[in-house]
Write a protein that holds these residues in place. Sequence first.
Motif, PDB file in Angstrom:
ATOM      1  N   SER A  85      23.612  -5.042   4.312  1.00  0.00           N
ATOM      2  CA  SER A  85      23.900  -4.882   5.438  1.00  0.00           C
ATOM      3  C   SER A  85      25.231  -4.836   5.452  1.00  0.00           C
ATOM      4  CB  SER A  85      23.370  -5.393   7.340  1.00  0.00           C
ATOM      5  OG  SER A  85      23.687  -6.706   6.959  1.00  0.00           O
ATOM      6  N   GLY A  86      25.930  -4.135   6.125  1.00  0.00           N
ATOM      7  CA  GLY A  86      27.655  -4.479   5.834  1.00  0.00           C
ATOM      8  C   GLY A  86      27.756  -5.294   6.646  1.00  0.00           C
ATOM      9  N   SER A  87      26.833  -6.363   7.050  1.00  0.00           N
ATOM     10  CA  SER A  87      27.121  -7.413   8.287  1.00  0.00           C
ATOM     11  C   SER A  87      28.018  -8.383   7.065  1.00  0.00           C
ATOM     12  CB  SER A  87      26.084  -8.145   9.185  1.00  0.00           C
ATOM     13  OG  SER A  87      26.574  -7.558  10.150  1.00  0.00           O
ATOM     14  N   ASP A  88      26.393  -8.761   5.809  1.00  0.00           N
ATOM     15  CA  ASP A  88      26.313  -9.366   5.089  1.00  0.00           C
ATOM     16  C   ASP A  88      27.789  -9.079   3.908  1.00  0.00           C
ATOM     17  OD1 ASP A  88      23.969 -11.013   5.039  1.00  0.00           O
ATOM     18  OD2 ASP A  88      22.920  -8.273   5.081  1.00  0.00           O
ATOM     19  N   ARG A  89      27.817  -7.742   3.828  1.00  0.00           N
ATOM     20  CA  ARG A  89      28.986  -7.351   2.785  1.00  0.00           C
ATOM     21  C   ARG A  89      30.016  -8.014   3.467  1.00  0.00           C
ATOM     22  NH1 ARG A  89      27.969  -4.222  -0.628  1.00  0.00           N
ATOM     23  NH2 ARG A  89      26.164  -2.923   0.692  1.00  0.00           N
ATOM     24  N   ALA A  90      30.447  -7.508   4.733  1.00  0.00           N
ATOM     25  CA  ALA A  90      31.779  -8.418   5.127  1.00  0.00           C
ATOM     26  C   ALA A  90      31.363  -9.914   4.835  1.00  0.00           C
ATOM     27  CB  ALA A  90      31.278  -8.750   6.798  1.00  0.00           C
ATOM     28  N   TRP A  91      30.770 -10.840   4.927  1.00  0.00           N
ATOM     29  CA  TRP A  91      30.469 -11.955   4.211  1.00  0.00           C
ATOM     30  C   TRP A  91      30.482 -12.199   2.664  1.00  0.00           C
ATOM     31  CZ3 TRP A  91      30.437 -16.703   5.556  1.00  0.00           C
ATOM     32  CH2 TRP A  91      30.130 -17.734   4.799  1.00  0.00           C
ATOM     33  N   GLU A  92      30.154 -11.550   2.148  1.00  0.00           N
ATOM     34  CA  GLU A  92      31.018 -11.586   0.816  1.00  0.00           C
ATOM     35  C   GLU A  92      32.490 -11.558   0.521  1.00  0.00           C
ATOM     36  OE1 GLU A  92      29.460  -9.381  -2.662  1.00  0.00           O
ATOM     37  OE2 GLU A  92      27.774  -9.753  -2.278  1.00  0.00           O
ATOM     38  N   VAL A  93      32.690 -10.685   1.538  1.00  0.00           N
ATOM     39  CA  VAL A  93      34.097 -10.804   0.939  1.00  0.00           C
ATOM     40  C   VAL A  93      34.917 -11.906   1.823  1.00  0.00           C
ATOM     41  CG1 VAL A  93      36.517  -9.230   1.992  1.00  0.00           C
ATOM     42  CG2 VAL A  93      34.612  -8.269   1.343  1.00  0.00           C
ATOM     43  N   VAL A  94      34.421 -12.382   3.107  1.00  0.00           N
ATOM     44  CA  VAL A  94      35.097 -13.621   3.115  1.00  0.00           C
ATOM     45  C   VAL A  94      35.109 -14.783   2.614  1.00  0.00           C
ATOM     46  CG1 VAL A  94      35.655 -12.197   5.640  1.00  0.00           C
ATOM     47  CG2 VAL A  94      33.820 -13.231   5.573  1.00  0.00           C
ATOM     48  N   SER A  95      33.405 -14.617   2.403  1.00  0.00           N
ATOM     49  CA  SER A  95      33.218 -15.977   1.760  1.00  0.00           C
ATOM     50  C   SER A  95      34.230 -16.330  -0.184  1.00  0.00           C
ATOM     51  CB  SER A  95      32.005 -16.321   1.112  1.00  0.00           C
ATOM     52  OG  SER A  95      31.746 -15.076   0.478  1.00  0.00           O
ATOM     53  N   ASN A  96      34.574 -15.033  -0.197  1.00  0.00           N
ATOM     54  CA  ASN A  96      35.131 -15.288  -1.270  1.00  0.00           C
ATOM     55  C   ASN A  96      37.267 -14.974  -1.349  1.00  0.00           C
ATOM     56  OD1 ASN A  96      33.621 -15.974  -3.744  1.00  0.00           O
ATOM     57  ND2 ASN A  96      32.407 -13.389  -2.876  1.00  0.00           N
ATOM     58  N   LEU A  97      37.742 -15.468   0.163  1.00  0.00           N
ATOM     59  CA  LEU A  97      38.554 -15.904   0.065  1.00  0.00           C
ATOM     60  C   LEU A  97      38.972 -16.909   0.090  1.00  0.00           C
ATOM     61  CD1 LEU A  97      39.110 -13.129   3.302  1.00  0.00           C
ATOM     62  CD2 LEU A  97      39.459 -12.695   1.176  1.00  0.00           C
ATOM     63  N   PRO A  98      40.993 -16.709  -0.875  1.00  0.00           N
ATOM     64  CA  PRO A  98      41.493 -18.442  -1.045  1.00  0.00           C
ATOM     65  C   PRO A  98      41.357 -19.320   0.490  1.00  0.00           C
ATOM     66  CG  PRO A  98      43.085 -16.055  -1.139  1.00  0.00           C
ATOM     67  CD  PRO A  98      41.116 -16.101  -1.067  1.00  0.00           C
ATOM     68  N   VAL A  99      41.706 -18.483   1.909  1.00  0.00           N
ATOM     69  CA  VAL A  99      41.903 -19.540   3.135  1.00  0.00           C
ATOM     70  C   VAL A  99      40.855 -18.738   3.513  1.00  0.00           C
ATOM     71  CG1 VAL A  99      44.095 -19.585   4.865  1.00  0.00           C
ATOM     72  CG2 VAL A  99      44.344 -19.396   2.036  1.00  0.00           C
ATOM     73  N   ARG A 100      40.023 -19.098   4.855  1.00  0.00           N
ATOM     74  CA  ARG A 100      39.197 -18.645   5.531  1.00  0.00           C
ATOM     75  C   ARG A 100      39.906 -18.198   6.514  1.00  0.00           C
ATOM     76  NH1 ARG A 100      35.213 -22.959   7.022  1.00  0.00           N
ATOM     77  NH2 ARG A 100      35.020 -21.591   9.028  1.00  0.00           N
ATOM     78  N   PRO A 101      39.256 -17.007   7.096  1.00  0.00           N
ATOM     79  CA  PRO A 101      39.801 -16.773   8.214  1.00  0.00           C
ATOM     80  C   PRO A 101      38.982 -17.102   9.738  1.00  0.00           C
ATOM     81  CG  PRO A 101      38.059 -15.339   7.571  1.00  0.00           C
ATOM     82  CD  PRO A 101      38.147 -16.018   6.573  1.00  0.00           C
ATOM     83  N   ASP A 102      39.456 -16.874  10.464  1.00  0.00           N
ATOM     84  CA  ASP A 102      38.763 -17.499  12.190  1.00  0.00           C
ATOM     85  C   ASP A 102      37.859 -16.825  12.415  1.00  0.00           C
ATOM     86  OD1 ASP A 102      39.785 -20.484  12.189  1.00  0.00           O
ATOM     87  OD2 ASP A 102      41.684 -19.178  12.558  1.00  0.00           O
ATOM     88  N   VAL A 103      38.073 -14.917  12.314  1.00  0.00           N
ATOM     89  CA  VAL A 103      37.754 -13.738  12.857  1.00  0.00           C
ATOM     90  C   VAL A 103      37.081 -13.206  12.680  1.00  0.00           C
ATOM     91  CG1 VAL A 103      37.515 -12.325  15.167  1.00  0.00           C
ATOM     92  CG2 VAL A 103      38.057 -14.576  15.768  1.00  0.00           C
ATOM     93  N   VAL A 104      35.670 -12.696  12.040  1.00  0.00           N
ATOM     94  CA  VAL A 104      36.010 -11.436  10.897  1.00  0.00           C
ATOM     95  C   VAL A 104      35.006  -9.616  11.469  1.00  0.00           C
ATOM     96  CG1 VAL A 104      34.485 -10.489   9.217  1.00  0.00           C
ATOM     97  CG2 VAL A 104      35.352 -13.140   8.804  1.00  0.00           C
ATOM     98  N   VAL A 105      36.239  -9.601  11.894  1.00  0.00           N
ATOM     99  CA  VAL A 105      35.497  -7.799  12.955  1.00  0.00           C
ATOM    100  C   VAL A 105      34.814  -6.812  11.226  1.00  0.00           C
ATOM    101  CG1 VAL A 105      36.272  -5.648  13.980  1.00  0.00           C
ATOM    102  CG2 VAL A 105      38.066  -7.995  13.862  1.00  0.00           C
ATOM    103  N   ASN A 106      34.028  -6.424  11.988  1.00  0.00           N
ATOM    104  CA  ASN A 106      33.029  -5.716  10.425  1.00  0.00           C
ATOM    105  C   ASN A 106      33.016  -3.737  11.239  1.00  0.00           C
ATOM    106  OD1 ASN A 106      31.017  -4.408   9.829  1.00  0.00           O
ATOM    107  ND2 ASN A 106      29.557  -4.935   9.906  1.00  0.00           N
ATOM    108  N   LEU A 107      34.201  -3.097  10.778  1.00  0.00           N
ATOM    109  CA  LEU A 107      34.489  -2.069  11.206  1.00  0.00           C
ATOM    110  C   LEU A 107      34.145  -0.613   9.839  1.00  0.00           C
ATOM    111  CD1 LEU A 107      35.884  -0.584  13.235  1.00  0.00           C
ATOM    112  CD2 LEU A 107      38.244  -0.687  12.105  1.00  0.00           C
ATOM    113  N   GLN A 108      32.583  -0.311  10.780  1.00  0.00           N
ATOM    114  CA  GLN A 108      32.312   0.819   9.866  1.00  0.00           C
ATOM    115  C   GLN A 108      33.029   1.629   8.771  1.00  0.00           C
ATOM    116  OE1 GLN A 108      28.522  -0.418   8.157  1.00  0.00           O
ATOM    117  NE2 GLN A 108      28.966  -2.326   9.668  1.00  0.00           N
ATOM    118  N   GLY A 109      32.797   2.016   7.845  1.00  0.00           N
ATOM    119  CA  GLY A 109      33.538   2.932   6.736  1.00  0.00           C
ATOM    120  C   GLY A 109      33.200   4.518   7.482  1.00  0.00           C
ATOM    121  N   ASP A 110      32.472   4.598   8.592  1.00  0.00           N
ATOM    122  CA  ASP A 110      32.262   6.203   8.943  1.00  0.00           C
ATOM    123  C   ASP A 110      31.806   6.338  10.119  1.00  0.00           C
ATOM    124  OD1 ASP A 110      30.081   3.822  10.190  1.00  0.00           O
ATOM    125  OD2 ASP A 110      28.768   5.461   9.436  1.00  0.00           O
ATOM    126  N   VAL A 111      33.561   5.360  10.403  1.00  0.00           N
ATOM    127  CA  VAL A 111      33.716   5.244  12.236  1.00  0.00           C
ATOM    128  C   VAL A 111      35.071   5.955  12.292  1.00  0.00           C
ATOM    129  CG1 VAL A 111      31.874   3.872  13.636  1.00  0.00           C
ATOM    130  CG2 VAL A 111      34.171   3.496  12.160  1.00  0.00           C
TER     131      VAL A 111
END
Length: 290
Positions: A85-111
């Motif tokens: 899902s888009g949420s799983d894709r968002a997690w894969e992105v943020v889990s690999n960042l050097p600095v973890r964010p506090d908040v993650v917004v999932n803004l789908q690319g078709d809105v």
Amino acid sequence: MKTIIVIPARYGSKRFPGKPLALLEGKAILERVWDIASFVCKSVPNCSAVVATEEPSTETPSDKIIAFCNEKNIPIVTTSTQCRSGSDRAWEVVSNLPVRPDVVVNLQGDVPICPPHFVIRLIEALSKDPTADVATICTQLNWSALDALREAKKSGPFSGTTVIASQNDEAIWFSKNIIPAIRNEEKLRSETAFSPVLRHVGLYAYRYEALEFFAASNNTPYEKLEQLEQLRFLENGKKILLVRGKYPPGYEQTTSGIDTHSDLERAAEVIRNSGELLDYYANADWKEEF
């Protein structure tokens, strides 16, 4: 509070191949979504955004999305084709960042006509309530909109999601059925312009830990039945805040994504009739209005 907006964008949509790069009134859908994210990042401190697409392959020619983003100087990362899902894709992105964010917004690319203040209000909601795990948008339907939703469900019973809110605007339940059931509806219609039905808008802001939980957890029973991933949070006792959204004039009920060419034409008609969305925010005192 550090925030990142992740924009999942897949090229290989079965119903609309190449959808992120389809033109909507002369501009690619994905570029319009990026413009919305950019507006949010200019309005919210310590906020950044990135597009996430699948690793290119013969089956998923997402190299076209990568080339487009590089041409437009839009940050982009590739993720596994195994994301469910888009949420799983968002997690894969943020889990690999050097600095973890506090908040993650999932803004789908078709809105492409999602009101940017919806995103801003979700981020603000999590900032104000440190006990909340997730924030999402809902809108209260007037009677005409409720009638239209009922009619739509005759041919597409699983289109449109409704939600019940607590008195503190926490989500109690989401369903593809229209909830709650309404007794004495004729009396209510004579007393108020709005029905008691809240329609859910599929836009989410997650606390980092909540998204981590989601990615590591299994589907829950009611999530499987309704096919609503937000039920996984509720079934596990997580707190979802509901933010009540008000649309800019002419853009009512337009946050749903583009799934078909018909959806694309409807979005184009909104833009032609009501003007460019971000032009409205440039000319209106939106912070006061919303």
